[in-house]
Design a protein around this motif. Structure first.
Motif, short mmCIF file in Angstrom:
data_model
loop_
_atom_site.label_atom_id
_atom_site.label_comp_id
_atom_site.label_asym_id
_atom_site.label_seq_id
_atom_site.Cartn_x
_atom_site.Cartn_y
_atom_site.Cartn_z
N ARG A 98 1.01 -1.39 -0.06
CA ARG A 98 0.01 -0.11 0.02
C ARG A 98 0.86 1.17 -0.13
O ARG A 98 0.61 2.32 -0.95
CB ARG A 98 -0.84 -0.06 1.19
CG ARG A 98 -1.92 1.15 1.25
CD ARG A 98 -2.82 1.19 0.18
NE ARG A 98 -3.86 2.35 0.06
CZ ARG A 98 -3.86 3.11 -0.89
NH1 ARG A 98 -3.64 2.84 -2.09
NH2 ARG A 98 -4.80 4.07 -0.81
N GLU A 101 2.00 1.69 -3.33
CA GLU A 101 0.90 2.35 -4.20
C GLU A 101 0.77 3.80 -4.07
O GLU A 101 0.78 4.57 -5.04
CB GLU A 101 -0.28 1.64 -4.12
CG GLU A 101 -0.40 0.21 -4.57
CD GLU A 101 -1.51 -0.69 -3.89
OE1 GLU A 101 -2.51 -0.10 -3.20
OE2 GLU A 101 -1.83 -1.77 -4.47
N ILE A 102 0.84 4.30 -2.92
CA ILE A 102 0.40 5.61 -2.47
C ILE A 102 1.70 6.59 -3.07
O ILE A 102 1.77 7.49 -3.49
CB ILE A 102 0.36 5.94 -1.20
CG1 ILE A 102 -0.90 5.29 -0.37
CG2 ILE A 102 0.67 7.25 -0.71
CD1 ILE A 102 -1.17 5.16 0.99
N GLU A 104 3.69 5.85 -5.70
CA GLU A 104 3.36 5.75 -7.25
C GLU A 104 2.49 6.81 -7.64
O GLU A 104 2.67 7.83 -8.32
CB GLU A 104 3.17 4.48 -7.66
CG GLU A 104 3.05 4.28 -9.12
CD GLU A 104 2.84 2.83 -9.67
OE1 GLU A 104 1.89 2.92 -10.71
OE2 GLU A 104 3.12 1.93 -8.95
N GLN A 105 1.50 6.68 -6.86
CA GLN A 105 0.16 7.70 -7.03
C GLN A 105 0.49 9.05 -6.91
O GLN A 105 0.40 10.07 -7.54
CB GLN A 105 -1.00 7.59 -6.31
CG GLN A 105 -1.83 6.34 -6.73
CD GLN A 105 -2.83 5.88 -5.69
OE1 GLN A 105 -3.05 6.64 -4.59
NE2 GLN A 105 -3.48 4.94 -5.90
N SER A 106 1.37 9.48 -6.05
CA SER A 106 1.97 10.67 -5.58
C SER A 106 3.05 11.33 -6.67
O SER A 106 3.27 12.60 -6.60
CB SER A 106 2.36 10.99 -4.26
OG SER A 106 3.37 10.41 -3.92
N VAL A 108 2.89 10.51 -9.86
CA VAL A 108 2.30 10.89 -11.05
C VAL A 108 1.95 12.41 -11.22
O VAL A 108 1.30 13.02 -10.38
CB VAL A 108 0.94 10.06 -11.25
CG1 VAL A 108 0.39 10.42 -12.61
CG2 VAL A 108 1.28 8.63 -11.29
N HIS A 110 0.18 15.49 -12.99
CA HIS A 110 -0.89 15.77 -13.73
C HIS A 110 -0.45 16.74 -14.93
O HIS A 110 0.06 17.68 -14.91
CB HIS A 110 -1.94 16.56 -12.95
CG HIS A 110 -2.40 15.63 -11.74
ND1 HIS A 110 -3.25 14.62 -12.21
CD2 HIS A 110 -1.95 15.78 -10.49
CE1 HIS A 110 -3.40 14.11 -10.93
NE2 HIS A 110 -2.87 14.60 -9.75
#
Length: 118
Positions: A98, A101-102, A104-106, A108, A110
């Motif tokens: 987890r 995943e967090i 990796e998401q942070s 990315v 925009h």
């Protein structure tokens, strides 16, 4: 820092320092049931010698199998809450997954796409 079974175990079993004559509850032979007793002494290896109220004796009880007398809470009625190292490892792996995943998401970014102008 990544989670490990040992990190989680430290959180689950908050250390207690017991002294001679302390009233405690301990898990007989590291089982799931808690029994009242008294600390006879602390051993050199950090385990404890316990005299149980029913007359039984254990000479090398690990601290994570001992709790202060009266520290029982409602969750202790379901002794399935006793956690072993395999379960701790699974929880640590889930926490680390987890966390990745967090992260990796942070990371990315925009991207704003401009609409074509007509």
């Amino acid at each position: 820092k990544n989670a490990t079974a040992e990190n989680i175990k430290v959180l689950k079993y908050a250390p207690h320092e017991f002294k001679k004559s302390d009233k405690i509850e301990a898990r007989w032979k590291s089982g799931v049931d808690w029994f009242p007793g008294t600390i006879v002494c602390e051993n050199k290896n950090g385990s404890y010698h316990i005299q149980y109220d029913d007359g039984d004796v254990e000479k090398r009880v690990k601290p994570d199998c001992i709790r202060p007398d009266g520290s029982k809470n409602a969750n202790d009625e379901n002794e399935a809450s006793v956690v072993n190292d395999e379960t701790l490892s699974l929880v640590a792996n889930q926490l680390n997954k987890r966390k990745a995943e967090i992260e990796e998401q942070s990371s990315v970014k925009h991207i704003k796409i401009n609409s074509p102008s007509y």
